[in-house]
Write an enzyme that holds these catalytic residues in place. Structure first.
Site, PDB file in Angstrom:
ATOM      1  CB  VAL A  13      -0.946  -0.006   1.233  1.00 52.89           C
ATOM      2  CG1 VAL A  13      -1.602   1.340   1.444  1.00 52.89           C
ATOM      3  CG2 VAL A  13      -2.006  -1.086   1.057  1.00 52.89           C
ATOM      4  CG  ASP A  69       9.160  -0.355   6.064  1.00 51.51           C
ATOM      5  OD1 ASP A  69       8.134  -0.469   5.376  1.00 51.51           O
ATOM      6  OD2 ASP A  69       9.529  -1.227   6.894  1.00 51.51           O
ATOM      7  CB  THR A  72      -4.177  -3.757  10.548  1.00 56.26           C
ATOM      8  OG1 THR A  72      -4.568  -3.692   9.178  1.00 56.26           O
ATOM      9  CG2 THR A  72      -3.862  -2.371  11.035  1.00 56.26           C
ATOM     10  CB  THR A  97      -7.754  -2.532   6.934  1.00 53.84           C
ATOM     11  OG1 THR A  97      -7.419  -2.281   5.578  1.00 53.84           O
ATOM     12  CG2 THR A  97      -9.206  -2.949   7.044  1.00 53.84           C
ATOM     13  CB  CYS A 114      -7.269  -7.646   2.445  1.00 51.70           C
ATOM     14  SG  CYS A 114      -5.919  -6.465   2.320  1.00 51.70           S
ATOM     15  NE  ARG A 160       2.595 -10.192   3.579  1.00 53.72           N
ATOM     16  CZ  ARG A 160       2.438  -8.886   3.722  1.00 53.72           C
ATOM     17  NH1 ARG A 160       2.766  -8.308   4.853  1.00 53.72           N
ATOM     18  NH2 ARG A 160       1.953  -8.149   2.746  1.00 53.72           N
TER      19      ARG A 160
HETATM   20  N1  NAD Z   1      -2.017  -5.283   0.367  1.00 53.41           N
HETATM   21  C1  NAD Z   1      -3.274  -5.053   0.096  1.00 53.41           C
HETATM   22  O1  NAD Z   1      -3.868  -5.620  -0.798  1.00 53.41           O
HETATM   23  C2  NAD Z   1      -4.069  -4.037   0.883  1.00 53.41           C
HETATM   24  C3  NAD Z   1      -5.153  -3.417   0.275  1.00 53.41           C
HETATM   25  C4  NAD Z   1      -5.879  -2.501   0.999  1.00 53.41           C
HETATM   26  C5  NAD Z   1      -5.547  -2.242   2.327  1.00 53.41           C
HETATM   27  N2  NAD Z   1      -4.487  -2.871   2.902  1.00 53.41           N
HETATM   28  C6  NAD Z   1      -4.167  -2.538   4.289  1.00 53.41           C
HETATM   29  O2  NAD Z   1      -3.077  -1.623   4.264  1.00 53.41           O
HETATM   30  C7  NAD Z   1      -2.207  -1.867   5.379  1.00 53.41           C
HETATM   31  C8  NAD Z   1      -0.807  -2.153   4.876  1.00 53.41           C
HETATM   32  O3  NAD Z   1      -0.839  -3.348   4.101  1.00 53.41           O
HETATM   33  P1  NAD Z   1       0.369  -3.772   3.162  1.00 53.41           P
HETATM   34  O4  NAD Z   1      -0.141  -4.912   2.343  1.00 53.41           O
HETATM   35  O5  NAD Z   1       0.943  -2.591   2.474  1.00 53.41           O
HETATM   36  O6  NAD Z   1       1.403  -4.318   4.239  1.00 53.41           O
HETATM   37  P2  NAD Z   1       2.932  -4.702   3.980  1.00 53.41           P
HETATM   38  O7  NAD Z   1       3.260  -5.709   5.002  1.00 53.41           O
HETATM   39  O8  NAD Z   1       3.163  -4.989   2.540  1.00 53.41           O
HETATM   40  O9  NAD Z   1       3.711  -3.354   4.311  1.00 53.41           O
HETATM   41  C9  NAD Z   1       3.702  -2.761   5.568  1.00 53.41           C
HETATM   42  C10 NAD Z   1       5.073  -2.188   5.854  1.00 53.41           C
HETATM   43  O10 NAD Z   1       5.011  -1.540   7.123  1.00 53.41           O
HETATM   44  C11 NAD Z   1       6.256  -1.726   7.765  1.00 53.41           C
HETATM   45  N3  NAD Z   1       6.082  -1.464   9.186  1.00 53.41           N
HETATM   46  C12 NAD Z   1       5.554  -2.256  10.136  1.00 53.41           C
HETATM   47  N4  NAD Z   1       5.523  -1.604  11.309  1.00 53.41           N
HETATM   48  C13 NAD Z   1       6.046  -0.383  11.099  1.00 53.41           C
HETATM   49  C14 NAD Z   1       6.290   0.745  11.924  1.00 53.41           C
HETATM   50  N5  NAD Z   1       5.948   0.765  13.208  1.00 53.41           N
HETATM   51  N6  NAD Z   1       6.862   1.831  11.353  1.00 53.41           N
HETATM   52  C15 NAD Z   1       7.200   1.827  10.056  1.00 53.41           C
HETATM   53  N7  NAD Z   1       6.994   0.797   9.215  1.00 53.41           N
HETATM   54  C16 NAD Z   1       6.427  -0.290   9.749  1.00 53.41           C
HETATM   55  C17 NAD Z   1       6.651  -3.133   7.400  1.00 53.41           C
HETATM   56  O11 NAD Z   1       8.052  -3.317   7.531  1.00 53.41           O
HETATM   57  C18 NAD Z   1       6.182  -3.217   5.938  1.00 53.41           C
HETATM   58  O12 NAD Z   1       7.212  -2.869   5.048  1.00 53.41           O
HETATM   59  C19 NAD Z   1      -2.860  -3.005   6.166  1.00 53.41           C
HETATM   60  O13 NAD Z   1      -3.682  -2.479   7.141  1.00 53.41           O
HETATM   61  C20 NAD Z   1      -3.687  -3.715   5.113  1.00 53.41           C
HETATM   62  O14 NAD Z   1      -4.762  -4.410   5.675  1.00 53.41           O
HETATM   63  C21 NAD Z   1      -3.728  -3.738   2.192  1.00 53.41           C
END
Ligand code: NAD
Length: 440
Positions: free
Chosen positions: A22, A41, A91, A126, A266, A337
């Protein structure tokens, strides 16, 4: 001067906290519009890859990262110069299906420690309705010593991107936005309108925006659960579910859902955020949780259907060479994952079957780390008894049935078993192929 003007005049920086599926596309999109962007990050390995111009998510591509002027950093102090901070950290859920808020709490602490007056923090992760205001604001206030609504403000804008989807991209998906107050909402809308070509959709408060995201995913989960339940029953009735679904879809108000494995972080996770909060409000979910139960058992169901099919054609499952095509949680995406294909493997293991796994999209190192599985190359595959295709990668769809047949044991007496979970092959062709098949 307002935050939006400061950003477009390059007097202030926009930061993205959490650079995954995201966060990274957002950072790149704002950088492309000429804003000064910091990408923060905690994962040093990831940041180093980004600095080298490598995009492990395959969402934006290496060139976009190389050509952007994003400052990638693991130094939280870099956030101090930001007036607009977007949070996109994971999340997940705990093993008992309750929300694991540790990443969002951790991110709020980091941001709070580095928050400057006049900033806006927008959460995209989310969460359940109420989480941003009840959990994140107090942390931001405590860590910063500042007051929300006076010294800084917040917003919530759920993310709707769909990794691997080349049609629905960040820029052409309507984006729901919300703010702590009207003034904040106006600023948030103007900032996002820079990158969202189809525009933003403002809602009246943060809780509503949080609710929209968890329930749009819960809606998908329940509908898929319904189709999965039908598939289980139709199997007993000897009716092909895909044929029923195709027939249903000829009606103008058909919903178009299909049975399948619900993995990832998700659709299979977000409903639990909603039911957790509903439970706290004294309501025990009747529909959503039962949908989760149906969807969570589908990996086991597919594995046991494969075993049944092998026995029916005279194979001893324990001695069978089984190949799994796909370990990522969805097609044409490297994210492995919470893969439900792994549930198939786990169940097969319970029957002492150790399948080989092929996935051209997954990173072999990730798969080894996450599941302790060594991927093998499709070119090295032969002599199989049973092929299970849980993930409809285009690479697999491009394999014709004749090509697929070459992967099986050559002997005429050996039956070829195919578990076409997603129904990627044409039913008539399958019937004529001589392969013993089963599909969901
Ligand atoms: N991937 C999807 O399809 C998607 C779509 C819509 C919404 N979301 C939501 O968006 C959010 C992020 O999802 P994602 O798929 O991008 O996750 P991801 O795991 O791909 O990326 C999250 C990043 O956050 C970093 N991180 C964790 N804790 C941290 C902190 N305290 N400070 C800084 N960085 C930190 C991790 O190292 C990772 O690189 C989630 O809540 C997910 O549910 C995801």
């Amino acid at each position: 001067m307002k935050v939006y003007d400061q950003l477009v005049n390059k007097e202030d920086t926009l930061s993205v906290v959490g650079l995954g599926y995201v966060g990274m596309p957002l950072a790149v999109a704002f950088a492309k519009k000429g804003l000064i962007v910091t990408g923060f990050d905690l994962n040093e390995n990831k940041i180093n890859q980004y600095k080298k111009g490598i995009d492990p998510t395959l969402e934006v591509g290496n060139e976009a990262i190389k050509n952007s002027n994003i400052e990638f950093t693991i130094d939280e102090k870099a956030l101090k110069k930001s007036k607009f901070i977007i949070v996109a950290v994971p999340t997940p859920i705990n093993t008992d299906h309750t929300p694991d808020l540790s990443p969002i709490i951790g991110a709020s602490k980091i941001i709070g420690r580095n928050l400057s007056k006049g900033s806006i923090v927008v959460f995209e992760s989310t969460v359940y309705p109420g989480c941003t205001e009840d959990v994140c604001i107090p942390i931001l206030e405590e860590e910063s010593g500042l007051k929300c609504g006076c010294d800084f403000s917040i917003g919530y804008s759920p993310e709707r991107i769909n990794p691997g989807d080349k049609v629905h991209r960040l820029e052409n998906i309507k984006k729901v936005v919300s703010g702590y107050d009207d003034e904040t909402l106006e600023q948030i809308q103007k900032v996002y309108d820079l990158v969202i070509e189809v525009g933003t959709y403002p809602v009246s408060n943060i809780r509503t925006a949080e609710a929209i995201k968890v329930v749009e995913n819960s809606q998908r989960d329940i509908n898929i659960a319904f189709m999965n339940e039908l598939a289980i029953v139709f199997d007993r009735m000897d009716i092909d579910t895909n044929e029923v679904v195709e027939g249903m879809n000829t009606k103008w108000n058909a919903l178009g859902f299909r049975p399948g494995l619900v993995g990832g972080h998700c659709i299979g996770v977000d409903p639990y955020y909603f039911t957790y909060q509903a439970e706290k409000m004294g309501y025990h979910s009747q529909v959503i949780l039962n949908g989760r139960i149906v969807n969570d058992q589908m990996g086991k169901y597919v594995a046991e259907s494969a075993i049944k099919k092998m026995i029916q054609v005279g194979k001893a499952p324990k001695n069978a060479r089984v190949a799994i095509f796909g370990i990522t949680f969805k097609e044409n995406c490297p994210d492995c994952r919470n893969s439900k294909a792994y549930d198939i493997i786990k169940t097969l293991n319970e029957y002492e079957i150790n399948p080989v796994v092929i996935d051209p999209w997954a990173d072999p190192e990730d798969v080894k780390k996450e599941y302790d599985i060594d991927l093998i190359d499709l070119h090295n595959l032969d002599n199989v008894d049973c092929i299970i295709i849980p993930v409809a990668h285009t690479d697999f769809k491009n394999i014709s049935l004749d090509e697929l047949k070459l992967l099986y044991k050559i002997s005429k007496d050996e039956e070829k078993v195919l578990i076409d979970v997603k129904g990627i092959y044409d039913l008539e062709e399958l019937k004529e192929s001589g392969i013993s098949f089963w599909r969901l």
